[in-house]
Design a protein around this motif. Structure first.
Motif, PDB file in Angstrom:
ATOM      1  N   ASP A 267       0.833  -1.208   0.000  1.00 16.45           N
ATOM      2  CA  ASP A 267       0.000   0.000   0.000  1.00 16.45           C
ATOM      3  C   ASP A 267       0.862   1.251   0.000  1.00 16.45           C
ATOM      4  O   ASP A 267       0.559   2.229  -0.696  1.00 16.45           O
ATOM      5  N   LEU A 268       1.947   1.238   0.764  1.00 14.43           N
ATOM      6  CA  LEU A 268       2.824   2.411   0.808  1.00 14.43           C
ATOM      7  C   LEU A 268       3.502   2.631  -0.541  1.00 14.43           C
ATOM      8  O   LEU A 268       3.592   3.773  -1.014  1.00 14.43           O
ATOM      9  N   ILE A 269       3.920   1.568  -1.181  1.00 14.77           N
ATOM     10  CA  ILE A 269       4.531   1.689  -2.506  1.00 14.77           C
ATOM     11  C   ILE A 269       3.544   2.285  -3.501  1.00 14.77           C
ATOM     12  O   ILE A 269       3.884   3.200  -4.264  1.00 14.77           O
ATOM     13  N   ARG A 270       2.298   1.785  -3.477  1.00 17.14           N
ATOM     14  CA  ARG A 270       1.279   2.322  -4.403  1.00 17.14           C
ATOM     15  C   ARG A 270       0.951   3.772  -4.079  1.00 17.14           C
ATOM     16  O   ARG A 270       0.750   4.593  -4.981  1.00 17.14           O
ATOM     17  N   LEU A 271       0.884   4.100  -2.781  1.00 19.43           N
ATOM     18  CA  LEU A 271       0.605   5.480  -2.379  1.00 19.43           C
ATOM     19  C   LEU A 271       1.713   6.417  -2.851  1.00 19.43           C
ATOM     20  O   LEU A 271       1.443   7.493  -3.392  1.00 19.43           O
ATOM     21  N   LYS A 272       2.953   6.004  -2.668  1.00 22.76           N
ATOM     22  CA  LYS A 272       4.074   6.830  -3.115  1.00 22.76           C
ATOM     23  C   LYS A 272       4.062   7.014  -4.627  1.00 22.76           C
ATOM     24  O   LYS A 272       4.339   8.103  -5.133  1.00 22.76           O
ATOM     25  N   ALA A 273       3.698   5.955  -5.369  1.00 26.90           N
ATOM     26  CA  ALA A 273       3.620   6.059  -6.830  1.00 26.90           C
ATOM     27  C   ALA A 273       2.542   7.051  -7.249  1.00 26.90           C
ATOM     28  O   ALA A 273       2.751   7.888  -8.140  1.00 26.90           O
ATOM     29  N   LYS A 274       1.381   6.986  -6.602  1.00 28.09           N
ATOM     30  CA  LYS A 274       0.300   7.925  -6.921  1.00 28.09           C
ATOM     31  C   LYS A 274       0.695   9.349  -6.551  1.00 28.09           C
ATOM     32  O   LYS A 274       0.333  10.301  -7.242  1.00 28.09           O
ATOM     33  N   SER A 275       1.429   9.502  -5.469  1.00 22.60           N
ATOM     34  CA  SER A 275       1.878  10.824  -5.055  1.00 22.60           C
ATOM     35  C   SER A 275       2.862  11.407  -6.065  1.00 22.60           C
ATOM     36  O   SER A 275       2.802  12.593  -6.375  1.00 22.60           O
ATOM     37  N   ILE A 276       3.743  10.566  -6.584  1.00 17.80           N
ATOM     38  CA  ILE A 276       4.677  11.024  -7.614  1.00 17.80           C
ATOM     39  C   ILE A 276       3.903  11.475  -8.853  1.00 17.80           C
ATOM     40  O   ILE A 276       4.197  12.522  -9.432  1.00 17.80           O
ATOM     41  N   GLU A 277       2.884  10.690  -9.240  1.00 21.93           N
ATOM     42  CA  GLU A 277       2.043  11.062 -10.387  1.00 21.93           C
ATOM     43  C   GLU A 277       1.376  12.416 -10.154  1.00 21.93           C
ATOM     44  O   GLU A 277       1.226  13.208 -11.079  1.00 21.93           O
TER      45      GLU A 277
ATOM     46  N   PRO B 125       4.263  15.459  -2.200  1.00 21.85           N
ATOM     47  CA  PRO B 125       4.838  14.483  -1.266  1.00 21.85           C
ATOM     48  C   PRO B 125       3.771  13.534  -0.723  1.00 21.85           C
ATOM     49  O   PRO B 125       2.617  13.920  -0.540  1.00 21.85           O
ATOM     50  N   TYR B 126       4.162  12.297  -0.462  1.00 22.69           N
ATOM     51  CA  TYR B 126       3.170  11.295  -0.062  1.00 22.69           C
ATOM     52  C   TYR B 126       2.520  11.618   1.272  1.00 22.69           C
ATOM     53  O   TYR B 126       1.339  11.338   1.460  1.00 22.69           O
ATOM     54  N   GLN B 127       3.245  12.228   2.201  1.00 20.62           N
ATOM     55  CA  GLN B 127       2.624  12.573   3.484  1.00 20.62           C
ATOM     56  C   GLN B 127       1.579  13.671   3.297  1.00 20.62           C
ATOM     57  O   GLN B 127       0.521  13.650   3.929  1.00 20.62           O
ATOM     58  N   THR B 128       1.849  14.598   2.423  1.00 17.59           N
ATOM     59  CA  THR B 128       0.872  15.635   2.093  1.00 17.59           C
ATOM     60  C   THR B 128      -0.343  15.000   1.433  1.00 17.59           C
ATOM     61  O   THR B 128      -1.487  15.364   1.715  1.00 17.59           O
ATOM     62  N   HIS B 129      -0.108  14.030   0.574  1.00 23.06           N
ATOM     63  CA  HIS B 129      -1.186  13.313  -0.111  1.00 23.06           C
ATOM     64  C   HIS B 129      -2.082  12.601   0.913  1.00 23.06           C
ATOM     65  O   HIS B 129      -3.312  12.666   0.829  1.00 23.06           O
ATOM     66  N   ILE B 130      -1.478  11.952   1.897  1.00 21.83           N
ATOM     67  CA  ILE B 130      -2.245  11.287   2.949  1.00 21.83           C
ATOM     68  C   ILE B 130      -3.088  12.302   3.704  1.00 21.83           C
ATOM     69  O   ILE B 130      -4.282  12.081   3.949  1.00 21.83           O
ATOM     70  N   ALA B 131      -2.481  13.429   4.081  1.00 18.97           N
ATOM     71  CA  ALA B 131      -3.219  14.470   4.810  1.00 18.97           C
ATOM     72  C   ALA B 131      -4.390  14.991   3.983  1.00 18.97           C
ATOM     73  O   ALA B 131      -5.478  15.238   4.517  1.00 18.97           O
ATOM     74  N   MET B 132      -4.182  15.158   2.675  1.00 18.53           N
ATOM     75  CA  MET B 132      -5.255  15.632   1.801  1.00 18.53           C
ATOM     76  C   MET B 132      -6.397  14.617   1.744  1.00 18.53           C
ATOM     77  O   MET B 132      -7.572  15.002   1.784  1.00 18.53           O
ATOM     78  N   LEU B 133      -6.067  13.332   1.657  1.00 20.54           N
ATOM     79  CA  LEU B 133      -7.100  12.293   1.613  1.00 20.54           C
ATOM     80  C   LEU B 133      -7.904  12.267   2.909  1.00 20.54           C
ATOM     81  O   LEU B 133      -9.142  12.147   2.883  1.00 20.54           O
TER      82      LEU B 133
END
Length: 50
Positions: A15-25, A29-37
């Motif tokens: 899940d973390l790998i997929r989250l980081k990939a979506k964040s790169i797309e 940053p992935y932590q910002t992406h998590i906070a936004m979700l």
């Protein structure tokens, strides 16, 4: 918005790998992406499907 709380969560490696990939797309940053979700969910802008 001021961010003044820190949380720790455990998620699977895959899940973390997929989250980081979506964040790169998305170009954020992935932590910002998590906070936004989380923000979208608690404000009703993001609905989980069963």
């Amino acid at each position: 918005m001021k961010k003044n709380k820190r949380i720790n969560i455990r998620i699977s490696d895959s899940d973390l790998i997929r989250l980081k990939a979506k964040s790169i797309e998305s170009g954020i940053p992935y932590q910002t992406h998590i906070a936004m979700l989380i923000r979208q969910y608690v404000t009703g802008q993001f609905i989980l499907k069963n």
